[in-house]
Scaffold this active site. Sequence first.
Site, short mmCIF file in Angstrom:
data_model
loop_
_atom_site.label_atom_id
_atom_site.label_comp_id
_atom_site.label_asym_id
_atom_site.label_seq_id
_atom_site.Cartn_x
_atom_site.Cartn_y
_atom_site.Cartn_z
N GLY A 167 0.79 -1.22 0.00
CA GLY A 167 0.00 0.00 0.00
C GLY A 167 0.83 1.27 0.00
O GLY A 167 1.92 1.35 -0.57
N SER A 168 0.30 2.29 0.69
CA SER A 168 0.79 3.68 0.55
C SER A 168 2.21 3.91 1.05
O SER A 168 2.76 4.99 0.82
CB SER A 168 -0.16 4.62 1.31
OG SER A 168 -1.47 4.52 0.78
N ALA A 169 2.81 2.93 1.70
CA ALA A 169 4.19 3.12 2.17
C ALA A 169 5.16 3.39 1.03
O ALA A 169 6.22 3.97 1.23
CB ALA A 169 4.64 1.90 2.97
N VAL A 170 4.78 3.01 -0.21
CA VAL A 170 5.69 3.21 -1.35
C VAL A 170 5.51 4.58 -2.01
O VAL A 170 6.18 4.89 -3.00
CB VAL A 170 5.48 2.12 -2.43
CG1 VAL A 170 5.67 0.74 -1.85
CG2 VAL A 170 4.12 2.26 -3.11
N LYS A 171 4.64 5.42 -1.48
CA LYS A 171 4.32 6.68 -2.17
C LYS A 171 5.51 7.63 -2.26
O LYS A 171 5.53 8.51 -3.14
CB LYS A 171 3.13 7.36 -1.50
CG LYS A 171 1.81 6.65 -1.81
CD LYS A 171 0.61 7.29 -1.12
CE LYS A 171 -0.69 6.59 -1.51
NZ LYS A 171 -1.86 7.10 -0.78
#
Length: 684
Positions: A385-389
């Site tokens: 999820g959003s941890a790679v943003k």
Amino acid sequence: MNTKKEKKKNHVSFRMNMLFFIVFVLFSLLILRLGVIQIVYGEDAKRKIERTEDVTVSYSVPRGKIYDRNYNLVVDNEPRRAITYTIPNKSDQEETLKVAERLAKMIDKDTDKITERDKIDFWILKNRDKALAKVTKKEREKLKGKDDELYKLQRERVTEQDLASLTDDDLEVLAIYRELTGGYALTQQMVKNEDVSLEEFARVNEHLPMLPGIDTTTDWERKYTYDETLRSILGGVADGLPLEKIDYYMSRGYSRNDRVGKSYIELQYEDVLRGQKEKVKNVTRSGSVLETKLISEGERGKDLILTINMDLQKEVDKILEEEIRKTKARGGTGLLDRAFAVMMDPHTGEILAMSGKQYAYDEEEKRYKFSDFAAGNFTTSYVVGSAVKGATVLTGFMTGVNHPDKWITDEPLHIKGTQAKSSHFNRGGYVPVNDYMALVRSSNVYMYKTAIAIGDGQYRRGQSLIINKEKAFRVMREHFSQFGLGIRTGIDLPGEQIGFRGDAALADAGNVLDYAIGQFDSYTPLQMVQYVSTIANGGYRIQPHVVKEIRDPADGKEEMGSVAKEMEPKVLNRINAPEEWINRVQRGFRGVFTEPLGTGRSFAGEPYRPAGKTGTAETVDRGTKVWNLSLVAYAPYDNPEVAVAIVVPSAYYVGATPNNVNMDIGKRVLRAYFDLKNGKKKEK
């Protein structure tokens, strides 16, 4: 009349004389032949009888020890009593069997390894006449000179009833016999090295003269001083070479019954840990050993100093177990059965702690229990999820579709044929966000529009999304790989996985958008900590490693040997972004934890000044929709010394009450690191 008698007498006399002459000649020839043999060939025969052979034999040595970064002993060699057998240069089945029968009366030997083939061969050895009777005289005549085929026929005709005649005592003799015959001439075979009682050891030692080839000695086994802590990473040692790699090891000087590392650290550093065998020369004559000469002394393996702090490792293990147990007490967590946490120095790549815990039902103990699954940090992958943003934002900068402080409108995207795609904080309005706020508030739409621009796409409300999805996937994956996402991190451990990469050809336009928010490809926790370290240290992708030093064995005077090799930090690449762009993402990560609207605002009061990014990903586990939770962080924000990645798969069902187990774990492991650094844990 007299003349006739005289003639007859003379004729008989002549015949007798001729007979004596022939006998004399034959004896003379025999004596001459013996003389020739003695004079001409005697010296050759004498030399053959007195000829000796030199046979070089190697003996194994204890493996190197393993320590943590603070020189606490992690893996040791524990001595144990052992009974060995040195195979003679010319072995005799009957004599070997007698030794096995005598030894069986002195020790207990496990019979679990005996195969049916072993039993058949042993029955034939014990019952030669009965075995021969199973082949007809006509068949024996036909197979004359073909011993192998004759023996094969005997084996085929041994019945279950024949094998049933072998008693328990016979099987114990067989178990010993197969150990005595399992190697090469003049090599040392291990007969028994587990659970050798003092009584057995003394009994065998007392009767060594009647047990040719048998000896009592000291063997060793691996001892793990921290029990199950980090066991899946430390690896294991096999007694004997694995069949699938036996040629490889034999070509490198191993014997069939040598110990060899079979997994992870023990396998990766086998060449270092194995040591140098002791080599001796056996001088033999007619199969008997006359003299043994030392060629070179053996040296136990070199020692490994790990990068891991075992005090921190134990603390992180404990935190994972407590948080999993606490979270499972809540509703909607039926599929939560594991969690991972890996901590790394972002400047050197040294792994400080690598913890994985799996909670499962143990059939033997009839209860749920935790097991070590630290290896899952690099052998299993998850959508995070959003941890790679952070990678998505920098990809937008590097491709030129975005620039720092560019504002866009966060709005639900209505694409024909799909449900509206929106940010969690904005299901229906229009909210202006720039890159900083997109990270702080975790704007999905900012990432969606970045991906659309990378793929030369055009978004029109209510219409199909026109986008070059192949280009979008290719460009984003190329840039994500600069951070270590989707490729191997290069850790010094075998078995690393790169994660699942979705098929771009089968994907639709919506999957391109999902990729930008970490919900298409999957990543390992180790890849995640390398990614956040790359942002923390200013853009350098550092190779992670678990071994800090290789040291020579101690000489007895010093506690530790000298350093043979020190592992230096290795930069794999630098991301193609200027420092100011990276600083922009670092600021966004800090804002995630400090801004009132930040998704990680519960970190705001932490004294070690962390920065990072939270993540949630909707996925399917065993046919049920669930949420994976993740977290990447580093601290202190302005001078990072530790980076951490947390992954909790299937943290709760879709539709159930959310939990924040990822952040609860993250806060506690960072506190543990700084508490240990400052000595608080030791004081307590």
